[in-house]
Scaffold this motif. Structure first.
Motif, PDB file in Angstrom:
ATOM      1  N   LEU A  98       0.806  -1.222   0.000  1.00  0.00           N
ATOM      2  CA  LEU A  98       0.000   0.000   0.000  1.00  0.00           C
ATOM      3  C   LEU A  98       0.840   1.272   0.000  1.00  0.00           C
ATOM      4  CD1 LEU A  98      -2.782  -0.947   2.616  1.00  0.00           C
ATOM      5  CD2 LEU A  98      -2.710  -1.439   0.172  1.00  0.00           C
ATOM      6  N   GLY A  99       2.152   1.150   0.126  1.00  0.00           N
ATOM      7  CA  GLY A  99       3.005   2.326   0.066  1.00  0.00           C
ATOM      8  C   GLY A  99       3.005   3.178   1.323  1.00  0.00           C
ATOM      9  N   ARG A 100       2.633   2.593   2.464  1.00  0.00           N
ATOM     10  CA  ARG A 100       2.664   3.322   3.732  1.00  0.00           C
ATOM     11  C   ARG A 100       2.701   2.329   4.884  1.00  0.00           C
ATOM     12  NH1 ARG A 100      -2.039   2.384   6.335  1.00  0.00           N
ATOM     13  NH2 ARG A 100      -3.910   1.974   5.093  1.00  0.00           N
ATOM     14  N   ILE A 101       3.107   2.829   6.071  1.00  0.00           N
ATOM     15  CA  ILE A 101       3.083   1.960   7.238  1.00  0.00           C
ATOM     16  C   ILE A 101       1.632   1.745   7.701  1.00  0.00           C
ATOM     17  CG2 ILE A 101       5.406   2.631   7.997  1.00  0.00           C
ATOM     18  CD1 ILE A 101       4.079   4.495  10.050  1.00  0.00           C
ATOM     19  N   PRO A 102       1.372   0.704   8.488  1.00  0.00           N
ATOM     20  CA  PRO A 102       0.003   0.510   9.000  1.00  0.00           C
ATOM     21  C   PRO A 102      -0.317   1.518  10.112  1.00  0.00           C
ATOM     22  CG  PRO A 102       1.479  -1.179   9.878  1.00  0.00           C
ATOM     23  CD  PRO A 102       2.281  -0.380   8.901  1.00  0.00           C
ATOM     24  N   SER A 103      -1.574   1.843  10.258  1.00  0.00           N
ATOM     25  CA  SER A 103      -1.989   2.712  11.361  1.00  0.00           C
ATOM     26  C   SER A 103      -2.050   1.865  12.638  1.00  0.00           C
ATOM     27  CB  SER A 103      -3.372   3.304  11.074  1.00  0.00           C
ATOM     28  OG  SER A 103      -4.343   2.283  11.178  1.00  0.00           O
ATOM     29  N   PRO A 104      -2.026   2.508  13.815  1.00  0.00           N
ATOM     30  CA  PRO A 104      -2.145   1.738  15.049  1.00  0.00           C
ATOM     31  C   PRO A 104      -3.402   0.864  15.070  1.00  0.00           C
ATOM     32  CG  PRO A 104      -1.465   3.967  15.548  1.00  0.00           C
ATOM     33  CD  PRO A 104      -1.772   3.936  14.075  1.00  0.00           C
ATOM     34  N   ALA A 105      -4.502   1.371  14.527  1.00  0.00           N
ATOM     35  CA  ALA A 105      -5.728   0.577  14.520  1.00  0.00           C
ATOM     36  C   ALA A 105      -5.560  -0.669  13.654  1.00  0.00           C
ATOM     37  CB  ALA A 105      -6.897   1.420  13.995  1.00  0.00           C
ATOM     38  N   GLU A 106      -4.891  -0.507  12.529  1.00  0.00           N
ATOM     39  CA  GLU A 106      -4.677  -1.650  11.646  1.00  0.00           C
ATOM     40  C   GLU A 106      -3.737  -2.679  12.290  1.00  0.00           C
ATOM     41  OE1 GLU A 106      -5.314   0.613   7.354  1.00  0.00           O
ATOM     42  OE2 GLU A 106      -3.411   0.815   8.404  1.00  0.00           O
ATOM     43  N   GLN A 107      -2.738  -2.173  12.998  1.00  0.00           N
ATOM     44  CA  GLN A 107      -1.848  -3.095  13.719  1.00  0.00           C
ATOM     45  C   GLN A 107      -2.615  -3.890  14.768  1.00  0.00           C
ATOM     46  OE1 GLN A 107       1.222  -0.528  15.267  1.00  0.00           O
ATOM     47  NE2 GLN A 107       2.676  -1.298  13.752  1.00  0.00           N
ATOM     48  N   ARG A 108      -3.498  -3.183  15.495  1.00  0.00           N
ATOM     49  CA  ARG A 108      -4.290  -3.851  16.544  1.00  0.00           C
ATOM     50  C   ARG A 108      -5.183  -4.917  15.944  1.00  0.00           C
ATOM     51  NH1 ARG A 108      -4.619   1.109  18.994  1.00  0.00           N
ATOM     52  NH2 ARG A 108      -6.568   1.606  17.934  1.00  0.00           N
ATOM     53  N   GLU A 109      -5.805  -4.567  14.831  1.00  0.00           N
ATOM     54  CA  GLU A 109      -6.711  -5.517  14.177  1.00  0.00           C
ATOM     55  C   GLU A 109      -5.979  -6.833  13.885  1.00  0.00           C
ATOM     56  OE1 GLU A 109      -8.475  -3.935  10.618  1.00  0.00           O
ATOM     57  OE2 GLU A 109      -9.463  -5.827  10.110  1.00  0.00           O
ATOM     58  N   PHE A 110      -4.747  -6.692  13.412  1.00  0.00           N
ATOM     59  CA  PHE A 110      -3.975  -7.897  13.107  1.00  0.00           C
ATOM     60  C   PHE A 110      -3.569  -8.630  14.388  1.00  0.00           C
ATOM     61  CE2 PHE A 110      -0.088 -10.265  12.103  1.00  0.00           C
ATOM     62  CZ  PHE A 110      -0.539 -11.022  11.032  1.00  0.00           C
ATOM     63  N   ALA A 111      -3.104  -7.854  15.365  1.00  0.00           N
ATOM     64  CA  ALA A 111      -2.632  -8.462  16.614  1.00  0.00           C
ATOM     65  C   ALA A 111      -3.760  -9.214  17.308  1.00  0.00           C
ATOM     66  CB  ALA A 111      -2.053  -7.393  17.529  1.00  0.00           C
ATOM     67  N   ASN A 112      -4.994  -8.691  17.201  1.00  0.00           N
ATOM     68  CA  ASN A 112      -6.120  -9.312  17.879  1.00  0.00           C
ATOM     69  C   ASN A 112      -6.680 -10.527  17.146  1.00  0.00           C
ATOM     70  OD1 ASN A 112      -5.904  -7.393  19.847  1.00  0.00           O
ATOM     71  ND2 ASN A 112      -7.448  -6.023  18.945  1.00  0.00           N
ATOM     72  N   ASP A 113      -6.238 -10.713  15.923  1.00  0.00           N
ATOM     73  CA  ASP A 113      -6.691 -11.880  15.168  1.00  0.00           C
ATOM     74  C   ASP A 113      -5.963 -13.110  15.711  1.00  0.00           C
ATOM     75  OD1 ASP A 113      -7.381 -13.826  13.358  1.00  0.00           O
ATOM     76  OD2 ASP A 113      -7.007 -12.596  11.582  1.00  0.00           O
ATOM     77  N   GLU A 114      -6.714 -14.082  16.186  1.00  0.00           N
ATOM     78  CA  GLU A 114      -6.053 -15.232  16.792  1.00  0.00           C
ATOM     79  C   GLU A 114      -5.939 -16.425  15.848  1.00  0.00           C
ATOM     80  OE1 GLU A 114      -8.050 -15.777  20.486  1.00  0.00           O
ATOM     81  OE2 GLU A 114      -6.994 -14.084  21.397  1.00  0.00           O
TER      82      GLU A 114
END
Lengths: 582, 422
Positions: A98-114
């Motif tokens: 996507l040409g940019r770093i992830p936002s904190p919300a996007e990082q959380r979404e991934f981290a919370n995926d189990e």
């Protein structure tokens, strides 16, 4: 190298002893990596855009890539690096895709995926979820705009190119995931007006609009052959090539395909200002004025003059008539290019180079027989598969980023230290190769941190601001071929911009409404947690114990906690770890 | 508010915090440094060089090597000069300083493509996919670094862009690009000393940790450039860039044009002991309508700036130490094309050199009657670069080691243009 590091470490310790009382070894990151296997189920997007788990196995192409890459590790006795941690891998994927770093919300979404297959799910989300269509299209539009018309194309007064028109075409194409061969056909054969809103508008016409009028279309010749076939024929304009099998006649025979094409200037009524250009095909009479057999002449270095007609690089001859109704030379050229094996390979080589930092050849757009690919089997496997899936670019992206090599850390180990392309070695991909953000990637990442979220505001305004910001780093050479360079990665100008420039100032203002403000204002987080979140948002990792202690003390000894946190934020943004993709 | 040290901070204090990074720069220089010159003992070398780069390929047949009366000659007439040679009538001011400049009229090169020609003329090497060769400015900055220990501003400044890079010498020898006004963006941090120190200490901690993780050399290169930037941000020497400080009479003499200001800025920089400055004047790619373009635009701008630079350097006693070189990527065809323009032509063309002990006032070599061939021996980019290095006091036996370990002769082993040194 070792001595150098030791010396500098001592210097650094001296500098930070002010607020660090002790140091503790950094705890290793918990790896906890889910291995991706073909049998796993993954999530896809339902038509409405919401996410559902569905069984879709990892494509078989991934296995084959892994097999062929591992083979080259074995051949060179390399032991691959370990897998990268989830959070850092996510950062890498967002930047490349996507040409940019992830936002904190996007990082959380991934981290919370189990789920075990969450890497696969994320890749498919970024490729297929409507939420990311704009982001995806913007990134690939940027990449292709730079390839097709350069960073300065269409920015000068009186340019025949409309940057906006070029980008509109590309954005639409990438948003709809237009097959690659269709896109290339559009670009090579386009006719119509360059500017959005004018009659007969065709954004694809911008690619050749400034490459056909001057010097008998030599720019179109070199750009088309290089970009879409990976063949460097421009050097044979004036002489036979010293170290490949290109001869001067090949150059002019390729050039003959562009002789029917002109870009007509349309002026703003009553002025000499160019309003737009219109790319057309018209009958070509040939240099000896015989349209039935429309020829061109070129001069050998010994002064001898020779004649050329349209002939493709593989020797296929095209009817030499110059009448467009008999034969449209660009249409013929497009057919021949799309049928060439160089076409598939050039596309794959560039795509691989984008995600892995290096292609299979160096330079990436030179596939001539003198330049043997480092993993020819893999290149040709992927090229064949690309054709088999009808040039679906998203599928190729999925294969590449789910492959084992793309999961690896950029940390080298004693067993793959020598796999270093910066030393002139052919890349074996036994670890990820770090690379500085492209100017646009850094801009978009800073913008995200300043805005506080990944939501787009006005697209066109953002593009114009970005383009204006980029101009300060771009140089045009004084030629009428529009050559240019960008004075950015690793330069003093870049460091000054990051130290003191307006974008970083805005991102570093605690009250600026960005990610920093969100972190600082969270009443539930104490200073230690705030620092952790700042590391996460910028570097996608937790601070080491040493860093946590040092930065906590720094905030406590600052004029105010806010100032202290701002200063740490500034340092995070300026660090090599932030401005590199790794 | 042009150049300011961050408020309340002494340079010494500031730099002490970047000791780590400084040490790294030192170590890498020793590592990269060429075999021959590393052994050289410390002796003074005050030589500087100004390269006037004519982007696009200037028509030297219309400027320095006229062919009046030939079918290829064009409309311009030659005039006498203070040297033993004639030049174009539209260069009257430069004609007055030609006793100090020589024209090499027998350049013969092979690269007639802009990119390749620019690379070849800047490096002495033809482009090669596996090696990036360093350009003039990077070579000179690198070789003279040991004689410029007090220099705090970048040793290779490119004004107006158009230069080539440092190649295998690494990004710390890259050109520092400025425009002709000498403006440098984002030079001020605008925070107090305590905050600046906190920022730098934090940055050092992060920077070092990433370097130590064995992720490749690029991480450490970034730290080197950080150090150079810090040095520059706080240096009093940065006032050399402030071309607006010059009296109006001086700037009038150079001409109120981009090129005029660039030449004046170049003089200020060499006066501040910067070893290499490149000045770019573009717009020479005259495929159409060449003669009015040269007569009314390019030549008046060039004439004023170039002559003022030579004269000013002479008056300030800098001429003996300053090598001046004028060139583009190639010349232009003797044949005048259907659009009354001239096309790319590398087979025979001219460059101009002087200063720094180079003999002035002569024409080296010659071309035939219609300017289509060199008459007699010819010189190449390598030969020119070797001659400039010689004038700069840089040993021609210097050998570099490229990043893949291959030895590279300075100036690609070119031979001296002897006429310039007799």
């Amino acid at each position: 190298m070792q001595t150098k590091l030791a010396v500098s470490l001592i210097g650094f310790r001296a500098a930070i002893c002010v607020f660090v009382g002790f140091s503790i070894l950094v705890a290793p990151n918990a790896a906890g990596l889910a291995q991706i296997s073909p049998s796993q189920t993954v999530s896809t997007t339902s038509p409405s855009g919401s996410l559902t788990r569905a069984s879709a196995p990892v494509p078989i192409q991934v296995d084959k890539i892994n097999e062929l890459v591992r083979k080259s590790w074995a051949d060179f006795n390399l032991s691959p690096s370990s897998s990268e941690s989830d959070s850092k891998w996510v950062r890498r994927l967002y930047v490349d895709l996507l040409g940019r770093i992830p936002s904190p919300a996007e990082q959380r979404e991934f981290a919370n995926d189990e789920a075990k297959d969450k890497r696969v799910a994320l890749v498919r989300r970024l490729l297929h979820d409507d939420r990311y269509t704009l982001d995806y299209a913007r990134n690939w539009t940027t990449i292709w705009t730079n390839l097709l018309i350069g960073r300065t194309g269409g920015t000068a007064n009186n340019s025949l190119v409309s940057r906006e028109g070029m980008q509109k075409y590309l954005r639409d194409s990438f948003a709809r995931n237009k097959p690659y061969h269709t896109m290339v056909h559009d670009l090579i054969t386009a006719t119509g007006s360059t500017k959005p809103g004018t009659e007969n508008f065709n954004g694809a016409a911008n690619y050749l609009a400034d490459k056909v009028n001057e010097e008998n279309a030599t720019l179109a010749t070199s750009s088309v052959s290089k970009l879409f076939l990976g063949l460097q024929i421009q050097c044979t304009q004036c002489h036979n090539h010293p170290f490949n099998d290109w001869k001067q006649d090949k150059y002019w025979e390729f050039n003959a395909f562009f002789r029917q094409t002109r870009a007509l200037r349309r002026f703003v009524r009553g002025t000499n200002d160019i309003a737009n250009a219109e790319l057309i095909d018209q009958d070509y009479a040939g240099e000896s004025n015989n349209p039935e057999k429309a020829d061109l002449f070129y001069e050998l270095r010994n002064g001898l003059v020779k004649v050329a007609y349209p002939v493709f690089v593989d020797g296929t001859k095209v009817d030499p008539s110059g009448y467009v109704q008999d034969v449209n030379r660009r249409q013929e050229l497009s057919k021949l290019i799309l049928g060439s094996k160089f076409f598939d390979q050039a596309a794959i080589n560039r795509m691989w180079g984008h995600f892995f930092g290096y292609g299979f050849t160096k330079p990436i757009d030179d596939l001539g027989s003198h330049n043997v690919p480092s993993n020819a089997e893999l290149l040709s496997f992927l090229a064949d598969e690309f054709r088999k899936v009808d040039y679906d670019q998203k599928q190729v992206i999925e294969w590449l980023v789910l492959s084992e090599a793309y999961q690896l850390s950029s940390k080298a180990n004693p067993g793959n230290q020598l796999d270093d392309p910066t030393l002139g070695e052919a890349p074996k991909f036994s670890h990820y190769y770090i690379r500085p953000f492209a100017a646009e990637e850094l801009y978009e990442s800073l913008l995200l941190l300043t805005r506080g979220s990944s939501e787009e505001s006005n697209y066109q305004t953002t593009e114009e601001q970005k383009s204006a910001w980029l101009q300060q780093f771009s140089t045009e050479f004084g030629t009428d071929e529009g050559d240019e360079s960008i004075d950015f990665s690793g330069t003093i100008a870049q460091v000054l911009m990051m130290f003191n420039g307006e974008m970083v100032r805005a991102a570093t203002r605690a009250g600026g409404g960005g990610v920093l403000q969100q972190i600082i204002q969270d009443p539930k987080a104490d200073i230690r947690v705030k620092i952790e979140r700042m590391f996460d948002a910028t570097l996608a990792r937790n601070p080491s114990k040493k860093e946590a202690t040092a930065f906590l003390q720094l905030v406590q000894t600052s004029g105010s906690p806010v100032e202290g946190l701002e200063d740490i934020w500034w340092a995070l943004l300026n660090s090599n770890e932030f401005i590199f993709n790794h | 508010m042009f150049f300011t040290t961050p408020s309340g901070m002494s340079r010494r204090h500031f730099m002490s915090h970047m000791l780590g990074a400084s040490a790294m720069v030192g170590a890498s220089m020793a590592m990269n440094h060429s075999l021959a010159s590393a052994a050289a003992t410390l002796r003074a070398n005050n030589k500087r060089c100004i390269l006037m780069w004519m982007g696009g390929g200037p028509s030297t047949i219309d400027i320095w090597d006229l062919k009046p009366g030939a079918a290829t000659g064009g409309p311009f007439k030659p005039i006498r000069t203070t040297g033993d040679l004639e030049i174009c009538e539209h260069m009257p001011l430069t004609a007055q300083v030609m006793d100090r400049l020589s024209i090499i009229r027998n350049m013969s090169t092979r690269e007639a493509d802009h990119d390749r020609g620019r690379y070849y003329m800047h490096t002495g090497y033809v482009p090669n996919p596996n090696v990036q060769h360093p350009s003039y400015g990077s070579v000179v900055a690198h070789e003279l670094a040991e004689y410029r220990k007090d220099l705090e501003i970048p040793p290779f400044v490119s004004i107006g862009g158009g230069s080539e890079g440092p190649g295998f010498l690494g990004m710390s020898w890259a050109p520092f690009n400025v425009d002709s006004n000498g403006r440098i963006r984002d030079l001020e941090m605008s925070v107090n000393e305590a905050r600046l120190q906190r920022r730098l200490a934090s940055l050092q901690m992060l920077e070092t940790s990433f370097i130590s993780e064995n992720r490749g050399a690029a991480a450490a290169e970034h730290a080197k450039v950080l150090d150079k930037t810090l040095q520059l941000m706080t240096s009093q020497q940065m006032s050399a860039f402030n071309v607006a400080q010059e009296p109006t009479a001086v700037s009038e003499r150079y001409g109120q044009t981009n090129f005029g200001r660039s030449c004046l800025l170049a003089r200020r920089l060499v006066e501040a002991n910067v070893p290499f400055v490149e000045v770019n004047l573009g717009g020479w790619d005259n495929h159409d309508n060449i003669f009015p373009t040269l007569r009314d635009q390019r030549l008046p701008e060039l004439d004023k700036g170039m002559s003022a630079l030579v004269q000013d350097l002479t008056e300030r006693g800098l001429w003996q130490d300053t090598v001046v070189l004028w060139m583009g990527e190639f010349g232009r065809t003797p044949r005048i094309n259907g659009n009354t323009g001239r096309d790319h032509w590398a087979r025979c063309w001219s460059v101009v050199a002087g200063g720094g002990g180079i003999k002035g006032g002569i024409a080296v070599g010659k071309t035939n009657e219609d300017g289509t061939q060199v008459d007699g021996p010819s010189y190449s980019s390598e030969d020119l670069m070797a001659s400039i290095c010689q004038a700069m006091g840089i040993s021609l036996s210097t050998t570099f080691q490229s990043s893949n370990g291959r030895p590279m002769k300075i100036a690609n082993g070119g031979k001296l243009i002897k006429e310039l040194f007799s």
